[in-house]
Design an enzyme around this catalytic site. Structure first.
Site, PDB file in Angstrom:
ATOM      1  N   LYS A 121       0.819  -1.217   0.000  1.00 47.47           N
ATOM      2  CA  LYS A 121       0.000   0.000   0.000  1.00 47.47           C
ATOM      3  C   LYS A 121       0.846   1.257   0.000  1.00 47.47           C
ATOM      4  O   LYS A 121       0.358   2.338  -0.310  1.00 47.47           O
ATOM      5  CB  LYS A 121      -0.926   0.026   1.235  1.00 47.47           C
ATOM      6  CG  LYS A 121      -1.756  -1.216   1.415  1.00 47.47           C
ATOM      7  CD  LYS A 121      -2.516  -1.582   0.164  1.00 47.47           C
ATOM      8  CE  LYS A 121      -2.904  -3.028   0.159  1.00 47.47           C
ATOM      9  NZ  LYS A 121      -1.793  -3.979   0.190  1.00 47.47           N
ATOM     10  N   CYS A 192       8.489  -8.839  -1.451  1.00 49.54           N
ATOM     11  CA  CYS A 192       8.405 -10.275  -1.737  1.00 49.54           C
ATOM     12  C   CYS A 192       8.569 -10.543  -3.230  1.00 49.54           C
ATOM     13  O   CYS A 192       8.072  -9.807  -4.069  1.00 49.54           O
ATOM     14  CB  CYS A 192       7.100 -10.842  -1.217  1.00 49.54           C
ATOM     15  SG  CYS A 192       6.988 -10.761   0.583  1.00 49.54           S
ATOM     16  N   SER A 469      -4.256 -11.132  -2.328  1.00 51.26           N
ATOM     17  CA  SER A 469      -2.839 -10.806  -2.443  1.00 51.26           C
ATOM     18  C   SER A 469      -2.416 -10.999  -3.892  1.00 51.26           C
ATOM     19  O   SER A 469      -2.974 -11.823  -4.624  1.00 51.26           O
ATOM     20  CB  SER A 469      -2.028 -11.731  -1.537  1.00 51.26           C
ATOM     21  OG  SER A 469      -0.660 -11.698  -1.862  1.00 51.26           O
TER      22      SER A 469
END
Length: 553
Positions: A121, A192, A469
């Protein structure tokens, strides 16, 4: 200079005194004042190293004749927040970050901003803030985590850990094997390693022109990332000198390019929330109805995790985002005269970019598929739309008729999945998890990973008014709008309803007539909100639909 309002003239003596109390000399005060927004914290692996990025930025600003002044921004790790109350705060934090940057930039009259995000975000929030305050700005992110192979040669990532839990619950993986994955899946700092939300947005920052080439793909641990940060500090001074502002860069054409490259890369479905929100702050109207039109003509050139075996380091080695854009430009799929923070156009930036590995970035004439990686679906369940990462859906699941199993929260659904209550042919429906109903529109990586880990991803679908996700794979359709909390038809579904999914045709409906929906609505009672105080309560009252980017109005 904008900063003259806090430093010039006899009446600004108190202001200069305070700046000098911070250690600034008259020479430093006389230069352009550049706010350096550093989201470093000790919690998020994508952010733990950002002090070194910020130091490099400050060096670049000083080399180019400016005075850098650093201030912080918060950042939530979606992985750590996943699967409990904390995830309700993730999307909602986007607005807090944007608002706080606006407050700091306006209160201190900065001449320019260098924005240093890295994770989910934080990247869109900083782009939103740049568009809102509209002073010369550039984004330089912290870079992606590396992915390393296990003993079998499979490259691991965060998604591997979530799916390992599902495999353990299904009895197909030992606790020792799960522990081995836990210890190896996230080997370095950085966002990630797959084409999850953080890296999707970092890559799209290059496309909208607000980041330098390589911003989305240079790994966090590479020295090249530090050199990029120094260059960003130098470039912001050029933007200040030429008065090039974010709204000069983030135009309607720039967002069309972003949607196009989004489809080619196979980005996270969260981009369908964040791009409209950034555009809203830039004063640009983006209707997601155009997403399917763009997808229909944009080939999917990349299969990065979770859609395929490759990671951001592979995209970097294959030529990066600019190489993908150059491929697209060969079929006139990009608008190349858009301005960037380099002072040059997109066309000038990408003209020399070359694909170094066509296994990672397919030639535009030989794509993975002729249509893009994301699809927007409509039908009587989601008249305002639902979003799916088409490139990560098993081919057998693209067209499906299935049976609804309905849950009023993510927690109830996870218990049912792990409890063996979900069978082949089911469609898990999770509602009251939308922007208002959650509140905060939780990501659903835990249930989707459980479905995949238990070997059900080629036979079970999932629908939610929440979101997913970027690591999610499978027939997972999110952003169902209108959401259950405002009386959307998803609130009226029952166990046993027949759900028809046709992703290639963009359709999602239940075999329920309008008359039956209206009959059910007469007996519908909204679910009592779980949270009635604090920031999330205010957020729930003000937040718009997912179809509008879940912005506060």
């Amino acid at each position: 200079m904008i900063s003259d309002s806090v430093k010039k003239g006899i009446e600004r003596t108190p202001h200069r005194a305070l700046l000098k109390a911070s250690g600034l000399t008259d020479e430093e005060i006389s230069r352009p004042l550049i706010g350096v927004v550093n989201s470093k914290n000790d919690i998020v692996p994508g952010h733990i190293h950002l002090n070194s990025v910020a130091a490099a930025v400050c060096s670049g600003v000083r080399m180019a004749g400016g005075t850098p002044l650093e201030f912080p921004a918060i950042g939530i790790c979606d992985g750590i927040a996943m699967g409990h109350k904390g995830m309700k705060y993730s999307l909602a934090s986007r607005e807090l970050i944007c608002d706080s940057i606006e407050a700091m930039a306006a209160a201190h009259a900065f001449d320019g901003l260098v924005l240093i995000p890295n994770c989910d975000k934080i990247v869109p929030a900083m782009l939103m803030a740049a568009a809102r305050v509209n002073i010369p700005s550039i984004v330089v992110s912290g870079g992606a985590m590396l992915s390393v192979p296990d003993m079998s040669g499979r490259f691991l990532d965060l998604n591997t850990t979530f799916e390992a839990v599902g495999s353990y619950m299904a009895g197909s993986m030992s606790a020792e094997d799960v522990k081995s994955i836990e210890n190896s899946a996230c080997p370095t700092c950085g966002s990630c390693s797959g084409m999850f939300t953080a890296n999707s947005m970092n890559c799209l920052t290059e496309v909208v022109g607000m980041g330098l080439g390589g911003n989305g793909t240079i790994p966090a641990v590479y020295a090249e990332r530090i050199r990029l940060a120094k260059t960003a500090g130098i470039k912001v001074m050029n933007l200040v000198e030429k008065n090039i502002r974010p709204r000069d860069i983030m135009t309607h054409d720039a967002f069309i390019n972003a949607l196009t490259v989004d489809m080619a890369l196979g980005c996270s479905t969260n981009s369908m929330l964040h791009l409209p929100a950034i555009a809203y702050e830039a004063g640009v109207a983006i209707d997601l109805n155009i997403a399917n039109d763009i997808s229909a003509k944009t080939p999917n050139l990349c299969k990065l995790a979770p859609a395929g075996p490759y990671h951001i380091q592979d995209l970097y080695n294959a030529g990066g985002v600019y190489a993908v854009m150059n491929e697209l430009s060969k079929q006139d799929l990009l608008i190349t005269d858009c301005l960037t923070v380099t002072g040059e156009t997109i066309g000038e930036c990408i003209k020399d970019a070359k694909v170094k590995d066509h296994n990672i970035i397919r030639p535009v004439g030989e794509p993975y598929s002729k249509t893009g990686g994301i699809a927007v679906l409509r039908g009587n369940i989601c008249p305002d739309g639902g979003v799916v990462k088409r490139s990560a859906v098993h081919p057998d699941m693209l067209v499906r008729t299935c049976t609804a199993k309905v849950f009023d929260s993510e927690d109830e659904a996870i218990s049912a999945i792990y409890g063996g209550k979900i069978k082949s042919g089911d469609c898990v429906v999770i509602r009251y998890e939308g922007p208002k109903g959650g509140p905060g529109m939780r990501e659903m990586l835990s249930p989707t990973s459980a479905i995949c880990g238990m070997g059900l991803d080629s036979s079970v679908s999932l629908l939610t008014d929440g979101r997913f996700s970027g690591a999610t794979r499978g027939a997972a359709i999110g952003h169902i709008s209108p959401e259950a909390a405002v009386g959307g038809n998803i609130a009226l579904l029952k166990d046993g309803d027949v759900i028809e999914i046709d992703i290639p045709s963009g359709r999602l409906s239940a075999r329920i007539t309008d008359e039956e929906f209206e009959a059910r609505r007469k007996n519908w009672t909204p679910k009592e909100p779980d949270i009635k105080t604090g920031y999330l309560s205010r957020y729930a009252r003000m937040v718009s639909s997912a179809a509008q980017g879940a912005v506060l109005k």
